[in-house]
Design an enzyme around this catalytic site. Structure first.
Site, mmCIF file in Angstrom:
data_model
loop_
_atom_site.group_PDB
_atom_site.id
_atom_site.type_symbol
_atom_site.label_atom_id
_atom_site.label_comp_id
_atom_site.label_asym_id
_atom_site.label_seq_id
_atom_site.Cartn_x
_atom_site.Cartn_y
_atom_site.Cartn_z
ATOM 1 N N HIS A 121 0.837 -1.208 0.000
ATOM 2 C CA HIS A 121 0.000 0.000 0.000
ATOM 3 C C HIS A 121 0.867 1.251 0.000
ATOM 4 O O HIS A 121 1.952 1.247 0.593
ATOM 5 C CB HIS A 121 -0.974 0.005 1.180
ATOM 6 C CG HIS A 121 -0.309 0.046 2.538
ATOM 7 N ND1 HIS A 121 -0.053 1.221 3.198
ATOM 8 C CD2 HIS A 121 0.156 -0.948 3.344
ATOM 9 C CE1 HIS A 121 0.514 0.953 4.367
ATOM 10 N NE2 HIS A 121 0.664 -0.351 4.472
ATOM 11 N N ASP A 123 -0.415 4.416 0.844
ATOM 12 C CA ASP A 123 -0.787 5.435 1.832
ATOM 13 C C ASP A 123 0.082 5.239 3.070
ATOM 14 O O ASP A 123 0.631 4.159 3.300
ATOM 15 C CB ASP A 123 -2.277 5.334 2.203
ATOM 16 C CG ASP A 123 -2.650 3.985 2.825
ATOM 17 O OD1 ASP A 123 -2.185 2.948 2.300
ATOM 18 O OD2 ASP A 123 -3.373 3.960 3.840
ATOM 19 N N ASP A 156 6.786 1.278 6.075
ATOM 20 C CA ASP A 156 5.357 0.933 6.021
ATOM 21 C C ASP A 156 4.640 1.901 5.083
ATOM 22 O O ASP A 156 4.231 2.946 5.512
ATOM 23 C CB ASP A 156 4.778 0.984 7.436
ATOM 24 C CG ASP A 156 3.330 0.540 7.491
ATOM 25 O OD1 ASP A 156 2.827 0.003 6.499
ATOM 26 O OD2 ASP A 156 2.701 0.751 8.538
ATOM 27 N N GLU A 190 -4.933 1.478 3.158
ATOM 28 C CA GLU A 190 -4.737 0.328 4.066
ATOM 29 C C GLU A 190 -4.796 0.779 5.522
ATOM 30 O O GLU A 190 -5.342 0.098 6.371
ATOM 31 C CB GLU A 190 -3.377 -0.331 3.788
ATOM 32 C CG GLU A 190 -3.157 -1.647 4.546
ATOM 33 C CD GLU A 190 -2.531 -1.490 5.927
ATOM 34 O OE1 GLU A 190 -2.531 -2.466 6.691
ATOM 35 O OE2 GLU A 190 -2.056 -0.395 6.267
ATOM 36 N N GLU A 191 -4.226 1.953 5.784
ATOM 37 C CA GLU A 191 -4.097 2.399 7.176
ATOM 38 C C GLU A 191 -5.439 2.733 7.818
ATOM 39 O O GLU A 191 -5.531 2.918 9.031
ATOM 40 C CB GLU A 191 -3.139 3.609 7.272
ATOM 41 C CG GLU A 191 -1.710 3.294 6.808
ATOM 42 C CD GLU A 191 -0.965 2.331 7.739
ATOM 43 O OE1 GLU A 191 -1.533 1.918 8.756
ATOM 44 O OE2 GLU A 191 0.193 1.996 7.426
ATOM 45 N N ASP A 217 1.661 -10.111 0.849
ATOM 46 C CA ASP A 217 1.494 -8.744 1.345
ATOM 47 C C ASP A 217 2.608 -8.437 2.348
ATOM 48 O O ASP A 217 3.404 -9.317 2.688
ATOM 49 C CB ASP A 217 0.108 -8.633 2.026
ATOM 50 C CG ASP A 217 -0.301 -7.191 2.320
ATOM 51 O OD1 ASP A 217 0.361 -6.250 1.823
ATOM 52 O OD2 ASP A 217 -1.289 -7.005 3.054
ATOM 53 N N HIS A 459 5.013 3.396 12.872
ATOM 54 C CA HIS A 459 3.968 4.424 12.936
ATOM 55 C C HIS A 459 4.412 5.573 13.837
ATOM 56 O O HIS A 459 3.618 6.429 14.195
ATOM 57 C CB HIS A 459 2.640 3.825 13.440
ATOM 58 C CG HIS A 459 1.932 3.011 12.395
ATOM 59 N ND1 HIS A 459 0.614 2.662 12.500
ATOM 60 C CD2 HIS A 459 2.346 2.496 11.225
ATOM 61 C CE1 HIS A 459 0.253 1.946 11.436
ATOM 62 N NE2 HIS A 459 1.299 1.830 10.654
HETATM 63 ZN ZN LIG Z 1 1.331 -1.181 6.292
#
Ligand SMILES: [Zn+2]
Length: 487
Positions: A121, A123, A156, A190-191, A217, A459
């Site tokens: 992903h 985003d 990520d 995705e987030e 994934d 994150h």
């Molecule tokens: Zn991710």
């Protein structure tokens, strides 16, 4: 006297037999790691790093509130992919779902073979307001400093998107064409759950009757000192995702003045219910993905641990006890109970008329929301407490004894020759769960060797990745396409 001697002889004999058998088990556990077929892929590091660095500068941020999405930037990112990967864009078909989710189809030479899918992903999560200055390099700078690429998305999961595209561009430019159809699928939300991205991609392909032999994934990475007794780095491939259920427990009743309380108050009863749940806990059972993990790492363990795991049938109760001692390993073998919110009362001298508690459960594969609700009802044994529950069921469990898993394992070993590659159970959710609907197997693996500290940065503040890891990720994606197309 004679009888006594006889008992000693038999006991001694049995003990000897036990030792011989368990040692035999220990010395005959075969490694489940394929020998590496060292990768020969050569990536132009400088060019690849500069493309990745620029990709980080696009602020493709996901917000819970969709109206806050800066969709122009998402479009600019898509344009950037087109200009950076010309071979991909002239050899693969590109289709957009909901304008921003991308499906690239690379046609294979053998239509009778099932396609494979690589997904990631683009985003990223926002940088928490007020923490921008805590970053050593600005979060959307994409700066390359002393061998590291910095910024939100380096781990990520733009490394997935760019890594896959770099690998495909490389393979095309080197004259490679796959035997199977290869789908590259990139979500843009995705987030926040992936509903307009991955989930919509899945709906689109499902309607067309596309099913995959496997989809890969993001997920587990290669980490050192993760499994006790294993010195080598261990790379874990998620073969299942735990479910997540949120239960709300509510009790209503008469309040009243605190000067003359009843023996049982709303706060007291609800607290007692939670205490009962924590006291009882779900049964721990070393099975499924948790058991698979140990089956794959046991042969690589030091003698003591290897002895215990090679004789799992005998030592299972002890192993479970050990795993239950730490929250991280306990979560591997049972559904967990986490009370996260408790609301009751406003004033020191008034009994509240209502008390509510929110408890988050993470479900083992095989457990269900319905089962959890029943567990709560039976355990708290208080019909005055209302229970509502909602959430996501645990995903299916993918195979490990098949060519699909073996391709991923082989590709990882070709790049990270020293790593032990094993299946495991993911605690966090990802886009992968959506693909269960159209894929026989879904695997979750991020091909980078990182530390526990790096995982926290995903994150958080100071997200970055080494150039070496990034190049290895590209090599892995190229290897996995080659391995899977050989089968
Ligand atoms: Zn991710």
């Amino acid at each position: 006297m004679k009888k006594f001697k006889w008992i000693i002889t038999v006991t001694g004999g049995l003990l000897l037999l036990f030792v011989v058998l368990t040692l035999f088990n220990t010395f005959t556990v075969d490694s489940k790691q394929p020998s590496p077929d060292s990768t020969t892929i050569k990536i132009n590091k400088q060019a690849a790093v500069s493309r990745f660095s620029k990709a980080i500068t696009f602020q493709t941020i996901s917000y819970k509130d969709r109206s806050k999405f800066d969709l122009e930037t998402f479009q600019l990112f898509i344009d950037y992919l087109k200009e950076s990967y010309p071979a991909v864009h002239s050899n693969l078909e590109l289709e957009k779902v909901n304008d921003y989710a991308l499906i690239y189809k690379w046609k294979g030479t053998n239509p009778s073979k099932k396609p494979i899918g690589l997904t990631a992903h683009y985003d990223v999560v926002p940088v928490i307001e007020g923490t921008e200055d805590n970053w050593q390099q600005k979060p959307f700078s994409g700066n390359v400093v002393e061998g590291n690429i910095w910024g939100r998305g380096t781990l990520d999961d733009k490394i997935g998107v760019i890594g896959i595209l770099e690998a495909t561009e490389y393979l095309i430019n080197n004259g490679y064409s796959p035997s199977r159809d290869v789908y590259l699928m990139f979500g843009h939300d995705e987030e926040i759950g992936g509903l307009e991205g991955a989930s919509a991609i899945v709906d689109t392909l499902k309607e067309r009757g596309v099913t995959f032999a496997f989809v890969l994934d993001e997920g587990g990475a290669i980490v050192e000192n993760m499994v006790p007794g294993v010195k080598k780095p261990v790379g874990v491939v998620g073969i299942s995702e735990k479910g997540s259920a949120t239960a709300e427990l509510t009790i209503k009743g008469s309040g009243g003045h605190s000067s003359q309380p009843k023996d049982e108050t709303n706060i007291g009863r609800l607290s007692a219910a939670i205490a009962k749940l924590e006291d009882r806990q779900f049964d721990a059972d070393l099975k499924g993905p948790g058991e698979d993990l140990f089956e794959f790492v046991a042969p690589e363990m030091s003698f003591g641990m290897k002895y215990v795991f090679a004789n799992k049938v005998i030592f299972e109760p002890i192993i479970e006890k050990i795993l239950l001692q730490k929250p991280a390993s306990a979560a591997l073998i049972r559904t967990t109970i986490a009370p996260t919110i408790f609301n009751a009362g406003e004033q020191y001298n008034a009994l509240p008329e209502e008390a509510t508690a929110v408890i988050n459960f993470r479900l083992m594969p095989g457990e269900t929301l319905k089962g959890v609700k029943k567990f709560i009802r039976n355990t708290i044994d208080d019909n005055a407490i209302q229970i509502t529950i909602e959430g996501i069921e645990a995903s299916g469990v993918s195979e490990t004894n098949n060519w699909q898993f073996k391709s991923i394992q082989q590709a990882a070993r070709n790049v990270y020759e020293n790593a032990v590659i094993a299946p495991y159970l993911m605690f966090a959710g990802s886009d992968a769960k959506h693909y269960d609907a159209i894929s026989e197997n879904t695997y979750r693996f991020s091909p980078v060797q990182i530390t526990a500290e790096d995982l926290k940065r995903m994150h958080g503040t100071d997200e970055h990745i080494s150039e070496e890891n990034y190049i290895n990720a590209i090599k892995f994606y190229a290897e996995v396409m080659k391995e899977a197309n050989r089968k």
